[in-house]
Design a protein around this motif. Structure first.
Motif, short mmCIF file in Angstrom:
data_model
loop_
_atom_site.label_atom_id
_atom_site.label_comp_id
_atom_site.label_asym_id
_atom_site.label_seq_id
_atom_site.Cartn_x
_atom_site.Cartn_y
_atom_site.Cartn_z
N GLN A 45 -27.10 -50.67 6.11
CA GLN A 45 -27.26 -51.67 5.05
C GLN A 45 -28.10 -52.85 5.53
OE1 GLN A 45 -23.28 -52.65 3.81
NE2 GLN A 45 -22.86 -50.57 3.10
N GLN A 92 -31.80 -51.78 5.64
CA GLN A 92 -32.31 -51.52 4.29
C GLN A 92 -32.48 -52.81 3.49
OE1 GLN A 92 -31.26 -47.86 2.15
NE2 GLN A 92 -29.86 -47.41 3.83
N ALA A 93 -31.61 -53.78 3.73
CA ALA A 93 -31.77 -55.08 3.07
C ALA A 93 -33.07 -55.74 3.52
CB ALA A 93 -30.58 -55.97 3.39
N LEU A 110 -35.71 -54.20 4.50
CA LEU A 110 -36.83 -53.43 3.96
C LEU A 110 -37.25 -53.91 2.57
CD1 LEU A 110 -36.05 -49.75 5.03
CD2 LEU A 110 -38.16 -51.02 5.51
N GLU A 111 -36.35 -54.55 1.85
CA GLU A 111 -36.68 -55.03 0.50
C GLU A 111 -37.81 -56.06 0.53
OE1 GLU A 111 -33.18 -56.38 -1.45
OE2 GLU A 111 -32.14 -54.46 -1.27
N SER A 112 -37.91 -56.79 1.63
CA SER A 112 -38.98 -57.80 1.72
C SER A 112 -40.03 -57.43 2.76
CB SER A 112 -38.38 -59.17 2.08
OG SER A 112 -37.67 -59.10 3.30
N GLY A 122 -41.20 -53.86 3.49
CA GLY A 122 -41.10 -52.42 3.29
C GLY A 122 -42.03 -51.57 4.11
N GLN A 141 -36.80 -42.06 4.16
CA GLN A 141 -37.27 -43.21 4.95
C GLN A 141 -38.37 -42.78 5.92
OE1 GLN A 141 -36.47 -46.18 4.21
NE2 GLN A 141 -34.62 -45.89 2.98
#
Length: 387
Positions: free
Chosen positions: A224, A227-228, A230-232, A234, A259
């Motif tokens: 998590q 992945q959090a 990766l939101e900004s 990527g 991924q």
């Protein structure tokens, strides 16, 4: 299945992963040390199938994790060589000899490091497998991880783990070369930085936090975290690798593959990701997909033996020795000075009963490394089998 006991019911139940039947047979005091024609006990079969439940059942019934089959392999070393971490831990708890070696003189740690099985490397070190043990090829786990690795993110973590456990960076093989020498020769800059304490840690803060969580096997939180991030961010390859790696640790292979595929879309030349996709397919028992990923990596790095070598390893695990020999023939043609390649080719040929060819291959290894008694021993064994 034909064994050296009349009743092979327990062997058959393990092959079929029939856990109720295994329990019934064990209740009836079935012989847990019965063997098939290859000298494999029910425990060895359970390990090879990565059937952790059956491994636990058999260990509770007193099965020996140190029993050797006709190739001198034990269930404990087999688990290390295949990256079956849960089974390895169970056998260590049941009294496995963690210092035992295979016919090549390697402990469970060496093949785990060679193949990039990070969790298994960590488990081997945790249960007391010696970090600097040297096999009959003259290699320690650290040397194998450098020589047979690709210097990418996964192997860097394997090497960092060994380094942190006290592995000697100056230990030399029979050619007088150290892990530092090989890292430099193979231009593994990240690995060289680890081994020389010159690595400037460029890792994303989310990766550092995730690694801290993963150290306590909190895979979900580690996943998590990256992945959090990766939101900004990527397109960050480190984040994409660890996102996939921690998803795979949770057996969420399809998501892990997504991924890794995303990473290759961002950076098509990031060839290490083909190894990660192949590894996922292997764990999913999608053999042909795994082999295709090895082929993709090999096609894009034809001069580098990494993908060919690991494909041959995988084919040997599958018992597909004819195909393994074909890959090894290509490797020795391209890298004729690699005595380890000639040796592995000889072993696959011997598994096929092609003893004259095996002897010819092992003689090449002897020419390259004449003082190594391992090769002479295997030549004698092949001569004996041929006669």
């Amino acid at each position: 299945m034909e064994g050296n006991n009349k009743d092979t019911s327990l062997l058959e139940a393990v092959q079929q992963a029939d856990h109720p039947r295994i329990a019934q047979l064990l209740e009836q005091k079935a012989d847990v040390e019965m063997t098939d024609d290859l000298g494999r006990t029910p425990l060895m079969l359970a390990v090879q199938k990565n059937d952790t439940d059956a491994v636990a059942q058999l260990l509770e019934a007193g099965s020996d994790p140190n029993h050797r089959d006709i190739t001198e392999l034990t269930p404990f070393i087999c688990a290390g060589a295949n990256g079956f971490t849960a089974s390895l831990k169970l056998m260590a708890e049941a009294g496995a000899d963690v210092t035992s070696v295979n016919r090549f003189g390697g402990t469970a740690l060496l093949p785990a490091a060679e193949k990039g099985y990070l969790h298994t490397v960590e488990a081997c070190l945790a249960v007391g497998v010696p970090v600097d043990h040297v096999n009959h090829l003259g290699w320690s786990a650290l040397l194998e991880a450098v020589i047979l690795g690709d210097g990418g993110r996964l192997y860097a973590d394997v090497i960092q783990t060994l380094y942190d456990a006290g592995a000697s960076v100056h230990l030399q093989d029979f050619d007088g070369k150290s892990a530092v020498y090989y890292a430099d020769e193979q231009k593994q800059d990240r690995v060289l930085g680890i081994l020389t304490d010159t690595l400037e840690d460029p890792q994303h803060p989310a990766v550092i936090e995730a690694k801290s969580l993963a150290a306590h096997h909190n895979w979900s939180a580690a996943s998590q975290t990256v992945q959090a991030a990766l939101e900004s961010d990527g397109d960050n390859l480190d984040l994409l690798f660890y996102a996939g790696f921690y998803l795979a640790a949770q057996v969420r292979f399809e998501e892990a593959l997504a991924q890794y595929s995303r990473a290759l879309a961002v950076a098509p030349d990031a060839l290490e990701f083909y190894f990660y996709t192949a590894y996922c397919y292997r764990l999913m028992n999608q053999t042909e997909n795994a082999l295709q990923e090895f082929d993709k990596g090999a096609a894009l790095s034809s001069e580098n033996p990494f993908y060919h070598y690991h494909k041959s390893n995988y084919l040997r695990e599958l018992g597909r020795h004819e195909e393994a020999v074909e890959v090894m023939e290509e490797l020795v043609d391209r890298h004729p000075s690699r005595y380890d390649f000639w040796f592995h080719k000889a072993n696959s040929l011997r598994s096929l009963g092609r003893h004259e060819e095996a002897i010819a291959a092992i003689e090449h290894a002897i020419e390259l490394q004449p003082d190594n008694p391992l090769y002479a021993k295997h030549k004698v064994q092949s001569e004996r089998l041929m006669s």
